[in-house]
Write a protein that holds these residues in place. Structure first.
Motif, PDB file in Angstrom:
ATOM      1  N   VAL A 111       0.732   1.681 -16.720  1.00 34.76           N
ATOM      2  CA  VAL A 111       1.535   1.560 -15.890  1.00 34.76           C
ATOM      3  C   VAL A 111       2.393   1.734 -17.562  1.00 34.76           C
ATOM      4  O   VAL A 111       2.417   0.393 -17.932  1.00 34.76           O
ATOM      5  N   ASP A 112       2.607   3.067 -17.723  1.00 31.73           N
ATOM      6  CA  ASP A 112       2.978   3.390 -18.904  1.00 31.73           C
ATOM      7  C   ASP A 112       2.259   1.956 -20.085  1.00 31.73           C
ATOM      8  O   ASP A 112       2.717   2.035 -21.261  1.00 31.73           O
ATOM      9  N   GLY A 113       0.482   2.939 -19.857  1.00 31.75           N
ATOM     10  CA  GLY A 113      -0.237   2.523 -21.070  1.00 31.75           C
ATOM     11  C   GLY A 113      -0.506   1.018 -20.767  1.00 31.75           C
ATOM     12  O   GLY A 113      -1.814   0.818 -21.984  1.00 31.75           O
ATOM     13  N   VAL A 114       0.431   0.439 -19.760  1.00 35.65           N
ATOM     14  CA  VAL A 114      -0.299  -1.190 -19.665  1.00 35.65           C
ATOM     15  C   VAL A 114      -1.693  -1.008 -19.082  1.00 35.65           C
ATOM     16  O   VAL A 114      -0.914  -1.075 -18.031  1.00 35.65           O
ATOM     17  N   ASP A 115      -2.749  -1.198 -19.068  1.00 30.90           N
ATOM     18  CA  ASP A 115      -3.832  -2.071 -17.667  1.00 30.90           C
ATOM     19  C   ASP A 115      -3.623  -2.882 -17.129  1.00 30.90           C
ATOM     20  O   ASP A 115      -2.535  -3.912 -17.268  1.00 30.90           O
ATOM     21  N   LEU A 116      -3.548  -2.323 -15.666  1.00 31.09           N
ATOM     22  CA  LEU A 116      -3.664  -3.610 -14.291  1.00 31.09           C
ATOM     23  C   LEU A 116      -4.489  -3.244 -13.368  1.00 31.09           C
ATOM     24  O   LEU A 116      -4.315  -1.926 -13.426  1.00 31.09           O
ATOM     25  N   LEU A 117      -4.834  -4.237 -13.060  1.00 30.79           N
ATOM     26  CA  LEU A 117      -5.907  -4.402 -11.626  1.00 30.79           C
ATOM     27  C   LEU A 117      -4.910  -4.204 -10.425  1.00 30.79           C
ATOM     28  O   LEU A 117      -3.771  -5.748 -10.585  1.00 30.79           O
ATOM     29  N   VAL A 118      -5.141  -3.384  -9.372  1.00 29.37           N
ATOM     30  CA  VAL A 118      -4.508  -3.593  -8.202  1.00 29.37           C
ATOM     31  C   VAL A 118      -5.567  -2.840  -7.488  1.00 29.37           C
ATOM     32  O   VAL A 118      -6.951  -2.832  -7.837  1.00 29.37           O
ATOM     33  N   ALA A 119      -4.990  -3.926  -6.384  1.00 26.02           N
ATOM     34  CA  ALA A 119      -5.747  -3.071  -5.193  1.00 26.02           C
ATOM     35  C   ALA A 119      -4.639  -1.784  -4.556  1.00 26.02           C
ATOM     36  O   ALA A 119      -3.537  -2.030  -3.908  1.00 26.02           O
ATOM     37  N   GLU A 120      -5.003  -0.428  -4.005  1.00 29.95           N
ATOM     38  CA  GLU A 120      -4.764   0.094  -3.987  1.00 29.95           C
ATOM     39  C   GLU A 120      -4.599   0.512  -2.549  1.00 29.95           C
ATOM     40  O   GLU A 120      -6.027   0.065  -1.641  1.00 29.95           O
ATOM     41  N   LEU A 121      -3.965   0.954  -1.672  1.00 32.61           N
ATOM     42  CA  LEU A 121      -3.236   0.674  -0.430  1.00 32.61           C
ATOM     43  C   LEU A 121      -3.616   2.184  -0.141  1.00 32.61           C
ATOM     44  O   LEU A 121      -2.658   2.611  -0.899  1.00 32.61           O
ATOM     45  N   GLY A 122      -4.074   3.270   0.416  1.00 31.45           N
ATOM     46  CA  GLY A 122      -3.505   4.039   1.291  1.00 31.45           C
ATOM     47  C   GLY A 122      -4.650   4.563   2.663  1.00 31.45           C
ATOM     48  O   GLY A 122      -5.118   3.768   3.408  1.00 31.45           O
ATOM     49  N   LEU A 123      -4.690   5.831   2.395  1.00 32.14           N
ATOM     50  CA  LEU A 123      -5.132   6.927   3.796  1.00 32.14           C
ATOM     51  C   LEU A 123      -4.621   5.712   5.139  1.00 32.14           C
ATOM     52  O   LEU A 123      -5.140   4.976   5.862  1.00 32.14           O
ATOM     53  N   TYR A 124      -3.090   5.437   4.446  1.00 29.23           N
ATOM     54  CA  TYR A 124      -2.666   5.013   6.325  1.00 29.23           C
ATOM     55  C   TYR A 124      -2.179   5.831   7.336  1.00 29.23           C
ATOM     56  O   TYR A 124      -2.133   7.014   7.056  1.00 29.23           O
ATOM     57  N   GLY A 125      -2.699   5.810   8.399  1.00 33.47           N
ATOM     58  CA  GLY A 125      -2.587   6.600   9.315  1.00 33.47           C
ATOM     59  C   GLY A 125      -2.610   5.827  10.333  1.00 33.47           C
ATOM     60  O   GLY A 125      -2.339   4.923  10.581  1.00 33.47           O
TER      61      GLY A 125
END
Length: 191
Positions: A73-87
């Motif tokens: 996020v603007d160059g700051v590393d951030l660990l996330v759980a990406e959510l996707g493939l919503y259906g």
């Protein structure tokens, strides 16, 4: 019933059933959106690590995928759980993302990530914001998100930048710990 499971627990029949579900769910939003789901391929960009799959008497009713990754996020590393493939199956629309996210929260907390992150179309803004009023979800707009294409192609640049709504679900930290900025580098293909 809802099944939350790791990607390596899926059998070939599960992938085939999900592929059909995604073609029917994403197809009405544009033929191109259903294109990645060929044969038994049950993912579009990055392959999920975890999946929440809801079933009813007609088969797959809803789906949400999850993948742990570092974003910037603007160059700051951030660990996330990406959510996707919503259906959500078209006959059940209106019951989808909010219920899927609610169901996934305990699993996301077990992953030990501070935030869950995802992007959605602007058309879903009111629906997501309604859900966000009663949860730890924040909707951010005006943020550009860069992703790699799922396949390297000679006729296209290797990345694309989109202006999508960003959703952030606080899990182990508060929203005040989310870096400020208006550019997110996904460092990989969209889930």
């Amino acid at each position: 019933p809802v099944k939350v499971g790791w990607e390596n627990e899926l059998q070939l029949g599960d992938h085939v059933e999900l592929t059909e579900f995604f073609r029917k769910t994403y197809g009405p939003t544009g033929v191109f959106n259903a294109q990645p789901f060929e044969g038994s391929r049950s993912w579009a960009g990055a392959r999920p690590e975890l999946r929440a799959i809801a079933y009813d008497s007609n088969g797959v009713a809803a789906h949400m995928g999850c993948l742990r990754r570092f974003i910037k996020v603007d160059g700051v590393d951030l660990l996330v759980a990406e959510l996707g493939l919503y259906g959500v199956r078209p006959d059940l629309e209106g019951l989808g993302i909010a219920h899927s996210i609610r169901f996934m929260i305990p699993t996301l907390q077990e992953l030990g990530v501070p935030f869950a992150f995802g992007t959605v179309r602007h058309a879903l803004q009111k629906h997501i914001e309604r859900f966000g009023r009663h949860s730890q979800l924040t909707v951010l707009s005006g943020i550009r998100v860069r992703s790699t294409l799922p396949d390297a192609r000679l006729d296209k640049p290797p990345t694309r930048i989109e202006d999508a709504l960003v959703i952030v679900l606080t899990l182990a930290r508060s929203m005040s710990d989310w870096p400020t900025g208006n550019f997110i580098d996904r460092n990989g293909p969209e889930l």
